[in-house]
Design an enzyme around this catalytic site. Sequence first.
Site, PDB file in Angstrom:
ATOM      1  N   GLU A 336       0.808  -1.224   0.000  1.00  0.00           N
ATOM      2  CA  GLU A 336       0.000   0.000   0.000  1.00  0.00           C
ATOM      3  C   GLU A 336       0.847   1.283   0.000  1.00  0.00           C
ATOM      4  OE1 GLU A 336      -3.987  -1.498   2.319  1.00  0.00           O
ATOM      5  OE2 GLU A 336      -2.264  -0.966   3.554  1.00  0.00           O
TER       6      GLU A 336
HETATM    7  C1  TNX Z   1      -4.429  -4.019   4.637  1.00  0.00           C
HETATM    8  S1  TNX Z   1      -2.704  -6.269   4.286  1.00  0.00           S
HETATM    9  C2  TNX Z   1      -3.176  -3.749   5.137  1.00  0.00           C
HETATM   10  C3  TNX Z   1      -3.029  -3.299   6.510  1.00  0.00           C
HETATM   11  C4  TNX Z   1      -4.348  -3.156   7.210  1.00  0.00           C
HETATM   12  C5  TNX Z   1      -5.244  -4.297   6.828  1.00  0.00           C
HETATM   13  C6  TNX Z   1      -6.539  -4.298   7.564  1.00  0.00           C
HETATM   14  C7  TNX Z   1      -1.670  -5.240   4.149  1.00  0.00           C
HETATM   15  C8  TNX Z   1      -0.400  -5.720   3.658  1.00  0.00           C
HETATM   16  N1  TNX Z   1      -2.003  -3.998   4.470  1.00  0.00           N
HETATM   17  O1  TNX Z   1      -2.326  -2.089   6.539  1.00  0.00           O
HETATM   18  O2  TNX Z   1      -4.125  -3.160   8.564  1.00  0.00           O
HETATM   19  O3  TNX Z   1      -5.479  -4.244   5.462  1.00  0.00           O
HETATM   20  O4  TNX Z   1      -7.286  -5.432   7.284  1.00  0.00           O
END
Ligand code: TNX
Length: 530
Positions: A336
């Site tokens: 992300e």
């Molecule tokens: C996605 S999964 C994220 C996290 C969040 C999560 C909540 C991932 C690699 N990144 O930053 O906490 O979703 O479900």
Amino acid sequence: MRQHRTPRLLCTLLLVAAASISVVGAAPPTADKTVTPLGQVIPAPASVQAHGTPYRISTDTRIRVEDSSEVRKVGEYLADILRPSTGYRLPVTPSAHGQGGIQLRLGAKGLGAEGYRLDSGRSGITITAAEPAGLFYGVQTLRQLLPASVEEDSTQPGPWLVAGGTIEDSPRYAYRGVMLDVARHFFTVDQVKRFIDEMALYKVNELHLHLSDDQGWRIAIDSWPQLATYGGSTQVGGGQGGYYTKAQYKEIVRYASSRHLEVVPEIDMPGHTNAALASYPELNCDGVAPPLYTGTDVGFSSLCVSKDVTYDFADDVIRELAAITPGEYIHIGGDEAHSTPHADYLAFMERVQPIVAKYGKTVVGWHQLAGASPAPGALLQYWGLDGTDPAEKEQVAAAAQDGAGVILSPADRTYLDMKYDKDTPLGQDWAGFVEVQRAYDWDPGNYLAGVPGSAVKGVEAPLWSETLVTSADIDYMVFPRLPGVAELGWSPASTHDWDTYKVRLAAQAPRWDALGVGYYKSPQVPWTTE
Ligand code: TNX
């Protein structure tokens, strides 16, 4: 101990009576309810042959261990579980001194580094393995074969019978992980230890700690002290936060290792870094530190990829973390990074991955790292879902064909922070609801098209903590889903069957009750009321 003599004697008399009834032709005795069938454990063992007579742990039982400090530790661990509930002394003694009892021996062949063989019969139980880890997993199996009340911390009536027969067992995958997000909400060392103990029961062997994120930095770094003291000073919702000193982190590593779990520390970069950016203005491209963040948005922060100080920071952090991490891996995040231009993301990963290698560790990254050039031997943690862009999945497959390993954490299967259904009070739902069957009923071996079977190193169930504050919150999200993911990591695909799994799962509930572990009473599982 004296108070237990009478019930045990009574019980023996009843068994004798039941046996003689069958001789005179009344209804044959049904299987003794106090003996758990040999295969009724989670994860399902690879091979189970029930035969012979049960073994009964009694006041005279000894735990006989091979003369090795590692084996003795496994013996003491077993004794610590059995002593409070049985009330027996259960001395741990070198195996040379006599026969019978519970024996822990090294020297098994053909079962791999984590496999074990368990033989149970009237005269004793022998667990054999090539390594102490295998003995530890054999002990977890033995534990589940005993009545759930063995988990109580006060003396229970027993009887402590273990079905007769032989189990030969070894894991399908070397990487059987769980992740705890200590960044969104901080969890104390004792809370982490409790979590580790819960994982050990299901033969989980990797503890991924998500140590940094926008809302908090949770590990002391001597060369950048404000990361922890300032960056760790809050959490989601604005509470107090916290961080682990190096001594505390080492204590977590030590405790995990005593349960045969390896700690995989994660510093999430270049996104998910607001806590670091708030602690040191120079890490920001504009030189201005943002305020601390206590919300739950993602994707808004980025390290400044063009500044050299960013790589001094990464080098110092990875060096200090590697020095207190005996395990093989350092997880560098990489998910992300919506505020990092793609070219910058590539440049960042080009410079940071070699730092991990320089300090003797192997890179793990979230699967977006597949879009850069994963370092040789790197593991990609896939967290997509059914609806993920096929191009993204193909990128992971291509990297796997090029030699990257894959850890499967599909969000719509393994994310322990997803709600079970619309009424679940905790958790999120962006990946949909994840009921117990959904978490269990898939095959890591053929989950991602184009990923060679040999590239799949295992599975991991991540627990993100935006909505989780207490150990009770953790337990409720973890149970009863985690055992299913643990079974996918351990058991051969040939044992996979929801209808029989859900019965084995239901049989775990009295154990959780005895351990004081709360769980979600999924309507999909045939819980017994006893
Ligand atoms: C996605 S999964 C994220 C996290 C969040 C999560 C909540 C991932 C690699 N990144 O930053 O906490 O979703 O479900």
